[in-house]
Design a protein around this motif. Structure first.
Motif, mmCIF file in Angstrom:
data_model
loop_
_atom_site.group_PDB
_atom_site.id
_atom_site.type_symbol
_atom_site.label_atom_id
_atom_site.label_comp_id
_atom_site.label_asym_id
_atom_site.label_seq_id
_atom_site.Cartn_x
_atom_site.Cartn_y
_atom_site.Cartn_z
ATOM 1 N N TYR A 133 0.838 -1.204 0.000
ATOM 2 C CA TYR A 133 0.000 0.000 0.000
ATOM 3 C C TYR A 133 0.870 1.250 0.000
ATOM 4 O O TYR A 133 1.858 1.337 0.728
ATOM 5 C CB TYR A 133 -0.910 -0.002 1.231
ATOM 6 C CG TYR A 133 -1.978 1.058 1.173
ATOM 7 C CD1 TYR A 133 -3.044 0.941 0.284
ATOM 8 C CD2 TYR A 133 -1.922 2.176 2.007
ATOM 9 C CE1 TYR A 133 -4.040 1.907 0.230
ATOM 10 C CE2 TYR A 133 -2.915 3.153 1.950
ATOM 11 C CZ TYR A 133 -3.970 3.006 1.060
ATOM 12 O OH TYR A 133 -4.945 3.968 1.008
ATOM 13 N N SER A 137 -0.499 7.685 -2.875
ATOM 14 C CA SER A 137 -1.483 7.493 -3.945
ATOM 15 C C SER A 137 -2.743 6.789 -3.431
ATOM 16 O O SER A 137 -3.701 6.607 -4.166
ATOM 17 C CB SER A 137 -0.871 6.684 -5.088
ATOM 18 O OG SER A 137 -0.525 5.392 -4.622
ATOM 19 N N GLU A 138 -2.714 6.387 -2.157
ATOM 20 C CA GLU A 138 -3.837 5.665 -1.554
ATOM 21 C C GLU A 138 -4.249 4.459 -2.401
ATOM 22 O O GLU A 138 -5.419 4.245 -2.685
ATOM 23 C CB GLU A 138 -5.035 6.593 -1.324
ATOM 24 C CG GLU A 138 -4.719 7.717 -0.351
ATOM 25 C CD GLU A 138 -5.942 8.564 -0.028
ATOM 26 O OE1 GLU A 138 -6.863 8.628 -0.865
ATOM 27 O OE2 GLU A 138 -5.962 9.142 1.068
ATOM 28 N N ASN A 139 -3.223 3.726 -2.830
ATOM 29 C CA ASN A 139 -3.500 2.539 -3.644
ATOM 30 C C ASN A 139 -2.391 1.502 -3.447
ATOM 31 O O ASN A 139 -1.345 1.818 -2.880
ATOM 32 C CB ASN A 139 -3.609 2.946 -5.123
ATOM 33 C CG ASN A 139 -4.630 2.092 -5.847
ATOM 34 O OD1 ASN A 139 -4.783 0.911 -5.540
ATOM 35 N ND2 ASN A 139 -5.330 2.684 -6.802
ATOM 36 N N TRP A 140 -2.647 0.297 -3.930
ATOM 37 C CA TRP A 140 -1.659 -0.771 -3.800
ATOM 38 C C TRP A 140 -0.820 -0.868 -5.052
ATOM 39 O O TRP A 140 -1.357 -0.832 -6.167
ATOM 40 C CB TRP A 140 -2.338 -2.111 -3.540
ATOM 41 C CG TRP A 140 -3.019 -2.182 -2.219
ATOM 42 C CD1 TRP A 140 -2.454 -2.544 -1.033
ATOM 43 C CD2 TRP A 140 -4.392 -1.896 -1.943
ATOM 44 N NE1 TRP A 140 -3.403 -2.497 -0.034
ATOM 45 C CE2 TRP A 140 -4.583 -2.104 -0.564
ATOM 46 C CE3 TRP A 140 -5.471 -1.468 -2.723
ATOM 47 C CZ2 TRP A 140 -5.824 -1.907 0.060
ATOM 48 C CZ3 TRP A 140 -6.703 -1.271 -2.113
ATOM 49 C CH2 TRP A 140 -6.866 -1.488 -0.737
ATOM 50 N N LEU A 154 -0.412 -0.681 -10.741
ATOM 51 C CA LEU A 154 -1.332 -0.758 -9.621
ATOM 52 C C LEU A 154 -1.780 -2.221 -9.544
ATOM 53 O O LEU A 154 -1.954 -2.873 -10.573
ATOM 54 C CB LEU A 154 -2.559 0.123 -9.846
ATOM 55 C CG LEU A 154 -2.356 1.633 -9.756
ATOM 56 C CD1 LEU A 154 -3.689 2.337 -10.005
ATOM 57 C CD2 LEU A 154 -1.785 2.025 -8.391
ATOM 58 N N THR A 156 -4.605 -3.658 -8.808
ATOM 59 C CA THR A 156 -5.888 -3.996 -9.449
ATOM 60 C C THR A 156 -5.725 -4.040 -10.976
ATOM 61 O O THR A 156 -6.292 -4.911 -11.634
ATOM 62 C CB THR A 156 -6.981 -2.979 -9.067
ATOM 63 O OG1 THR A 156 -6.430 -1.664 -9.134
ATOM 64 C CG2 THR A 156 -7.512 -3.250 -7.670
ATOM 65 N N ALA A 191 -10.517 -5.319 -3.034
ATOM 66 C CA ALA A 191 -10.265 -4.517 -4.245
ATOM 67 C C ALA A 191 -9.985 -5.434 -5.439
ATOM 68 O O ALA A 191 -10.465 -5.190 -6.552
ATOM 69 C CB ALA A 191 -9.093 -3.570 -4.012
#
Lengths: 252, 211
Positions: A133, A137-140, A154, A156, A191
């Motif tokens: 995480y 960017s508040e994303n994985w 990313l 996802t 997600a």
């Protein structure tokens, strides 16, 4: 009804299981086949062998391990680590493995997923994703090379792409949760589950039977993988399954 | 007794061979009919895509061989894709490919959407429970309604319920073990399905092939 799978993971280096596994009742705690049998008897639904050998010799030894496991066990197993070419996939599967797990090699050359899937079918091709995480960017983000190398992907997006290319299953490891024993990374799993229609194996964070219950009921993961809690006998596959069964989760 | 394992380049022969060794059954592999002529029973394994497998069977001259053995009453066991090949046809690969036509029915992809319009995952992967419909068959001796390991995206569709020895439930009825006289097959790999799987292999070799 399809049951939820519990999958112990064994790290193998130069043909020997590493990470100090503690089983007193077997002759040789470093022997992958002996350990595989213990887990089979405990009710493991599948096994994952991760080859962490650095040397060429070690990789050759891994094929002997694959052959021995396939000779003695009647449950499916996946082999990952260092599988870079279609030839590697062929050798691994022809010697008795049921699936191969591709990680860095698939990110480096995504066509490898398609080559493997076209040749053996998607069901043999697992894409393993190491996810971390990123606060900014508040994303994985996807990491490769054992979590050392960040990539532009990313999680996802890469999961979707991998499935599009032919992956039949996603093995999703949370680097944030790995080794923490505080439970699986439910937001990450949710997600990815939202964007792919193939089975997802949850990995990283297992510390208790409750954690398995959470990952199967809250995000509907298809399978959950763990290493140290089984190896260090903090619990057993039997115990986890008995707990899940009591709580109404379908297990074998 | 000798089991012939049909080797047309499309199976996980290693695992099935080792499983036969574990139950002390003699076998030989053959990539041409001549190499395995005269065995007491045959196993048709299979991993991969249906059209490729049919072409490979043709190239290895096994199509007529298998049909003859079945007509002659020799026991034959199809595993996984090896089961699907025994049916009329398959839509795998985006076109219709004829199979051996020894079982009535076709092979289609799991729709991935159930009758209520909810989507579900494909492949059907993991341990699922057998529901046994014909417990009296020789192949089913001592086989219980236990879990076996499935991994497939295409599934048999048949109107002929008499051939359905056992099914599993995955958003639809999934033919798991089928049979008609001396011809039997399973969608799952018996050699990867724990105790019930090994029991099936043993029944095939030691009950069916010995009769």
């Amino acid at each position: 009804m399809l049951s939820k799978r519990i999958i112990p993971c064994l790290d193998v280096k130069e043909g020997r299981v590493v990470k100090g596994i503690q089983f007193v009742d077997i002759r040789d705690a470093g022997d992958p086949v002996e350990l595989a049998k213990v887990y089979d008897e405990q009710g493991a639904d599948e096994l994952v062998f991760l080859d962490i050998s650095a040397s060429h010799e070690g990789k050759k030894t891994m094929i002997d391990v694959v052959r021995s496991v396939a000779s003695e066990l009647a449950i499916p197993f996946t082999v990952g680590g260092g599988i870079r070419t279609l030839e590697d996939i062929k050798v691994t599967l022809r010697n008795g493995a049921d699936k191969v797990s591709l990680n860095s090699s698939a990110v480096n050359r995504p066509a490898l997923i398609t080559e493997g899937a076209d040749y053996f079918g998607s069901q043999c091709i697992v894409v393993a994703i190491d996810a971390k995480y990123d606060e900014a960017s508040e994303n994985w983000h996807v990491y490769t090379h054992g979590g050392r190398t960040p990539t532009d992907w990313l999680v996802t997006d890469w999961a979707k792409e991998a499935v599009q290319l032919g992956a039949g299953e996603i093995l999703l490891t949370s680097m944030n949760k790995d080794g923490e024993k505080s439970g699986f990374d439910l937001p990450l799993l949710r997600a990815v589950q939202d964007v792919v229609q193939v089975p997802v194996i949850a990995s990283g964070g297992a510390g208790s039977s409750e954690h398995f219950y959470d990952v199967f009921t809250e995000v509907d993961a298809d399978a959950a993988l763990a290493a140290s809690i089984f190896h260090y006998k903090e619990t057993s596959v039997q115990n986890v399954k008995a707990y899940l069964k009591k709580k109404g989760v379908p297990v074998r | 007794m000798m089991i012939g394992v049909i080797d047309y380049g499309m199976g996980n022969l290693f695992s099935v061979s080792k499983a036969l060794e574990r139950i002390h059954v003699e076998y030989k592999l053959g990539d041409r009919p001549q190499a395995i002529e005269g065995c007491d029973g045959y196993i048709l394994p299979g991993v991969g895509a249906f059209p490729d497998a049919i072409s490979a069977l043709e190239e290895h001259d096994f199509i007529d061989f298998i049909k003859e053995k079945v007509t002659d009453g020799v026991p034959v066991y199809g595993i996984c894709l090896g089961m699907q090949l025994l049916f009329d046809s398959s839509e795998e690969g985006g076109r219709n490919t004829n199979g051996l036509g020894l079982f009535p029915g076709t092979i289609t992809r799991f729709p991935g959407i159930d009758e209520q319009g909810r989507s579900y995952k494909v492949p059907h992967m993991g341990w699922n429970e057998l529901e046994i419909h014909h417990p009296g068959k020789a192949l089913m001796t001592d086989v219980e309604e236990d879990h076996v390991y499935f991994v497939h995206s295409f599934v048999v569709k048949t109107e002929e319920s008499s051939i359905l020895y056992a099914t599993a439930d995955y958003h639809m009825e999934v033919p798991a073990i089928v049979g008609k006289g001396n011809l039997v097959a399973s969608q799952f790999h018996p050699e990867k399905s724990g105790k019930p799987g090994m029991q099936l292999l043993e029944n095939f070799c030691k009950v069916m092939c010995k009769q």
